[in-house]
Scaffold this motif. Structure first.
Motif, short mmCIF file in Angstrom:
data_model
loop_
_atom_site.label_atom_id
_atom_site.label_comp_id
_atom_site.label_asym_id
_atom_site.label_seq_id
_atom_site.Cartn_x
_atom_site.Cartn_y
_atom_site.Cartn_z
N SER A 1 5.28 34.09 81.85
CA SER A 1 6.51 34.32 82.60
C SER A 1 6.69 33.24 83.65
N PHE B 1 1.42 37.18 77.26
CA PHE B 1 2.82 36.79 77.41
C PHE B 1 3.01 36.08 78.74
N LEU C 1 3.42 27.90 75.77
CA LEU C 1 3.82 28.66 74.58
C LEU C 1 3.96 27.71 73.39
N ILE D 1 3.42 34.79 73.26
CA ILE D 1 4.84 35.14 73.32
C ILE D 1 5.38 34.96 74.74
N MET D 2 6.71 35.08 74.83
CA MET D 2 7.37 34.98 76.13
C MET D 2 8.73 35.67 76.04
N ALA E 1 8.06 33.70 69.98
CA ALA E 1 6.63 33.57 69.69
C ALA E 1 6.33 32.19 69.14
N LEU F 1 12.90 37.20 73.32
CA LEU F 1 11.49 37.35 72.98
C LEU F 1 11.16 36.34 71.88
N HIS G 1 -0.32 39.76 81.01
CA HIS G 1 0.68 38.90 81.63
C HIS G 1 0.03 37.66 82.22
N GLY H 1 8.72 41.95 80.05
CA GLY H 1 7.48 42.20 79.31
C GLY H 1 6.84 43.51 79.70
#
Length: 337
Positions: free
Chosen positions: A171, A169, A208, A215-216, A144, A142, A195, A182
């Protein structure tokens, strides 16, 4: 009566002749299979990667492909076919000739998640592939963007609860392990986050780094370099234990979300119907390269753990993972056409 006996004798002779022919044919098939395995490979081998270049699946495939080139004595080429959470590349590999010259770098997504997530699958992850071996277990990390106002799990949860729907977040695609990591976080932490799916983790990582998303839950191999360079803030790892590569980064469970655990894995497959001797040769080659010190070092430096096993062990593992992630998908309510 005599005619009946003669007919019976003719039938017996015919059956014996057929049996002899079958035996000869069987011996011929065994001989041809052995010859096929001995001659294999006689041309370059392609590994289909179902995500964009630069992501974890791609990184691992290239490390292994380079080692296999030496081991097999033929060039091993990586072919990226991204899209639909890995289903586009999966369908392409499943329909390829079953001759050992097309392999597939599958993931927990393509072989344990997607069948529960997608209403229609372009391939059957169990029936259409012959498992060779798992190649790596990978924690998700995780991370940021440093410009975001949270640096810890508790700060992220507090911010998300105070600003519902404002934390995005990214993906590598709908239904990927990164996506469901997530979704699992949202469920257990009881927060509302949005998402944003991409065609691979590399383009998501680009956004990101540019602060287009906050976040991811990325696979560690494709995120760790940016953490080491200071371009991203490591908030927590998704596994039950801390990573040896980032020992000071806590797990999500210990940082404030009890019971949280998610691990990605990657494995090599061949199309179903590939001759047994060829599968055995490929498994042997993969196990050998995965236990080479330089390959282990390269993969471990990415934050991943090398893993090798028999096709039977890998098949049993996939079955168990399908049950586990099927429950996560159901509980998350996620569904895709």
């Amino acid at each position: 009566m005599t005619r009946s006996i003669q007919t019976t004798r003719r039938f017996a002779l015919s059956a014996a002749a057929c049996a002899g022919i079958a035996a000869i044919a069987g011996a011929g098939l065994l001989g041809s299979s052995a010859a096929l395995a001995q001659a294999y490979p006689s041309k370059p081998v392609t590994i289909v990667v179902p995500f964009a270049a630069g992501g974890t699946t791609d990184i691992l495939a290239r490390i292994i492909g380079q080692a296999l080139t030496t081991e097999l004595g033929q060039s091993v080429i990586v072919d990226n076919r991204a899209g639909a959470g890995g289903n586009i590349g999966g369908a392409m590999a499943a329909k390829a000739p079953a001759d050992g010259y097309t392999l597939f770098m599958g993931t927990v997504g393509t072989h344990a998640i997607n069948a529960s997530l997608y209403k229609k699958m372009p391939f059957d992850p169990i029936k259409d592939f012959a498992p060779l071996t798992r190649v790596a277990n990978v924690p998700n990390l995780l991370v940021a963007n440093p410009a975001q106002p949270y640096k810890t799990v508790k700060e992220l949860i507090a911010y998300a609860k105070a600003n519902p729907g404002k934390v995005n977040f990214g993906s590598s695609g709908n239904g990927s392990s990164i996506h469901l990591s997530g979704e699992l976080f949202k469920s257990l932490a009881k927060v509302d986050m949005v998402h944003v799916p991409y065609k691979g983790s590399a383009p998501a990582m680009t956004d990101l780094l540019g602060n287009q998303i906050g976040i991811m839950f990325d696979n560690m191999p494709s995120a760790i370099q940016h953490v080491r360079s200071g371009k991203l803030v490591p908030i927590a790892v998704t596994t039950a234990k801390r990573s040896p590569e980032l020992p000071n980064v806590p797990t999500i469970a210990e940082a404030g979300v009890p019971g949280y655990e998610a691990t990605s894995w990657f494995g090599m497959f061949a199309p179903a119907g590939t001759p047994g001797p060829v599968l055995a040769k490929l498994n042997s080659a993969l196990v050998k390269v995965l236990n080479q010190a330089d390959v282990k070092k390269k993969i471990n430096e990415q934050g991943a753990e090398t893993y090798s096993e028999t096709p039977e062990q890998f098949a049993a593992f996939i079955q168990a993972e399908s049950v586990k992630w099927g429950k996560v998908v159901k509980e998350s309510g996620a569904s895709l056409d």
